[in-house]
Structure formats: C-alpha cells, structure tokens
Write an enzyme that holds these catalytic residues in place. Structure first.
Site, PDB file in Angstrom:
ATOM      1  N   GLU A   1       6.696   5.822  43.373  1.00  0.00           N
ATOM      2  CA  GLU A   1       7.298   6.537  44.496  1.00  0.00           C
ATOM      3  C   GLU A   1       7.973   5.577  45.468  1.00  0.00           C
ATOM      4  OE1 GLU A   1       6.238   9.894  47.919  1.00  0.00           O
ATOM      5  OE2 GLU A   1       4.789   9.421  46.342  1.00  0.00           O
TER       6      GLU A   1
ATOM      7  N   ASP B   1      -1.988  16.621  45.905  1.00  0.00           N
ATOM      8  CA  ASP B   1      -2.590  16.689  47.227  1.00  0.00           C
ATOM      9  C   ASP B   1      -1.546  17.014  48.284  1.00  0.00           C
ATOM     10  OD1 ASP B   1      -1.270  14.277  47.245  1.00  0.00           O
ATOM     11  OD2 ASP B   1      -2.997  13.071  47.840  1.00  0.00           O
ATOM     12  N   SER B   2      -0.273  17.086  47.863  1.00  0.00           N
ATOM     13  CA  SER B   2       0.790  17.608  48.729  1.00  0.00           C
ATOM     14  C   SER B   2       0.520  19.052  49.116  1.00  0.00           C
ATOM     15  CB  SER B   2       2.154  17.491  48.039  1.00  0.00           C
ATOM     16  OG  SER B   2       2.097  17.992  46.713  1.00  0.00           O
TER      17      SER B   2
ATOM     18  N   GLU C   1      -4.105   7.375  43.396  1.00  0.00           N
ATOM     19  CA  GLU C   1      -3.146   6.449  43.984  1.00  0.00           C
ATOM     20  C   GLU C   1      -3.706   5.037  44.044  1.00  0.00           C
ATOM     21  OE1 GLU C   1      -1.080   9.774  46.935  1.00  0.00           O
ATOM     22  OE2 GLU C   1      -1.843   7.897  47.777  1.00  0.00           O
TER      23      GLU C   1
END
Length: 285
Positions: A203, A66-67, A137
């Site tokens: 992350e 989704d970056s 996520e």
C-alpha cells in the site's frame, strides 16, 4: 487459458457435455495466475448482498477489511474495530460468495503480542466466521506470527508499505519506501514471503519499487497505490463505486456513482410516499 476461466468461471462445454461449474478460488489459483501473467482484482466486502454481486461479477478475492471500521461503523481510523465487530461481517460475505476466496483482516491489537495471540485471533475468524484466509499488517516484525499461522494450516495474506493500523506511528497517511526506506520495504516483502505468506498487499509504495518487489517474489503482490505492475489490485468497494464521502485518495478511481444513485432513489421514494403516489394500484393486493 482465458482470463474468464482463470477466475474460476464456468468452463465451456465440450460437444455433448454440460458446462463445468465454477469452483471456489483457492490460494494456488492466485499463484497460477501470477505464473501465467494474469492480473486480478480484489475488493473489500462487508455483507451478504454486496458479496453476492461481486462474486457474480467474477471478483476472485474478497477482503473483509478492518476498513469496516470506517465504512461500516463510522470510526475515524481502523484502530478501534474489534474481532467481535468483524466476525459477523465475515459470516455474511462467506455466505454471499460461493466462489471467491474470502480473506479476513486481523484487527489492531489482536496479533501484535506474538504468535499465540495471532493464532487465537485467526482461529476465531476461521471457525466462527468461516474465512478462508487472514490478513495482517507488518513486515519483518510479524514474520514469526505469519510462520506460526501457516504452520497451523491458516493461509496468510501479508500487508506492507503503508499500514493503516500504524497510522499514528507513521505520522499520518504517507507514501512508504521512498529513498533509503526502500531497502526496508524490500526486506519486509522478502520476510513475509519466506515466512509463508501466500500473497502480500503493498500500500502506498512507489510504483518502481513495487515493480521491483513483484519481480523478486514468487508469491503474488497486490497493489493499492503501488502502480500497475503488481499481480493484483485492491480497492475499498465504497471508494471504487462512489459511495465514499469527501476527497478520494490519489490511487482511487471511481467506476460508478452508486452514492448519487442511492440518494436520488431515496429522495424519489420519499417524495412519492409524501405525495400519495406510492404505493399505486399495481403495488396492492
């Protein structure tokens, strides 16, 4: 087993026999790499051309992240990007990468409502995009969604620690899992593994904590700003190759200056067109 062969590259030929072709990387290959102590790289990809290059380079896992919200569509965060904007990118990457495992990110708002919403979103990426797996996520809070997807036959890559889709509630880009928060990060990792995730991205997690979690889990861990002891590492390819503008995150290493090379090439092209140098005789019929 050599690292080259672990990545699914062509096997050396036996006397009198042709070399065996590369095979598609599957989730069990990643599990085998962890068991045998082989570290591996993952990169984002958003189109056919870069996917083809990364596949030829032997990158075993490509993430249509989704970056894309930032590097393809120019949004400030990953929050606005939609399923409809991501699925065409997944199609291109799958076509360009005949050997890599292609993972599609479930965007913000597509799975938080519960297992049914997650299944509907993931099914679209698998059927319409051709993805081999999806990523979502969250830790304990999305364990039910992960279990529902895996029960439906959809491989799931989890993502804990700093979760960019939650940037507003996390108070910005901050390291997660420090101090007392470490126990929650560990609980999240265990929860997603027990729910059936085949791997987990960590992350912006302290390296010592990431090492501890990697040792606890039987599934592969993938670090981005989580130290060197994860089973795999992932970067946004534009960050890795010097295509991003502005200051890079601390965990980014630039392995090339592709942005600079493109600017130089475009400048030279425009100059030669303006000067009447291009096209020259050798470029004409």
């Amino acid at each position: 087993m050599s690292e080259h062969n672990v990545y699914g590259a062509a096997q050396p030929a036996q006397p009198g026999q042709p070399a065996q072709p590369r095979t598609r990387i599957r989730t069990h290959h990643l599990q085998k790499m962890k068991a045998e102590g082989h570290k591996w790289a993952m990169l984002t990809a958003y189109d056919y051309s870069t996917a083809r290059i990364f596949d030829e380079a032997g990158i075993p896992v490509l993430l249509v992240g989704d970056s894309a919200a930032n590097v393809v569509y120019g949004y400030d965060t990953t929050v606005p990007v939609s399923i409809d904007e991501l699925i065409p990118l997944v199609r291109g990457v799958v076509r360009g990468a005949p050997h890599a495992l292609v993972v599609a990110d479930l965007p913000f708002g597509s799975y938080e409502a519960g297992p049914a919403a997650a299944l509907a979103a993931a099914t679209r990426f698998m059927k319409e995009g051709g993805a081999h797996a999806v990523k979502l996520e969250g830790g304990e809070r999305v364990a039910e969604q992960i279990a529902h997807l895996t029960a439906a036959g959809i491989p799931v890559m989890a993502h804990i620690g700093f979760t960019p889709q939650s940037v507003n509630s996390l108070g910005g880009f901050r390291v997660q899992g420090r101090g007392d928060a470490a126990e929650q990060t560990i609980a999240d990792a265990i929860a997603v593994a027990e729910a059936g995730a085949f791997s987990v991205v960590m992350e912006m997690v302290p390296a010592e904590l990431a090492t501890q979690i990697t040792g606890k889990l039987t599934i592969p861990t993938i670090g981005i700003g989580a130290g060197p002891n994860c089973d795999g590492q992932v970067l946004v390819w534009q960050d890795m190759a010097g295509m991003s503008s502005g200051k890079s995150a601390r965990f980014v290493k630039r392995f090339a200056d592709i942005g600079g090379e493109l600017r130089r090439a475009a400048t030279q092209y425009a100059h030669e067109v303006a000067a009447g140098v291009f096209p020259a005789d050798e470029h004409c019929f």
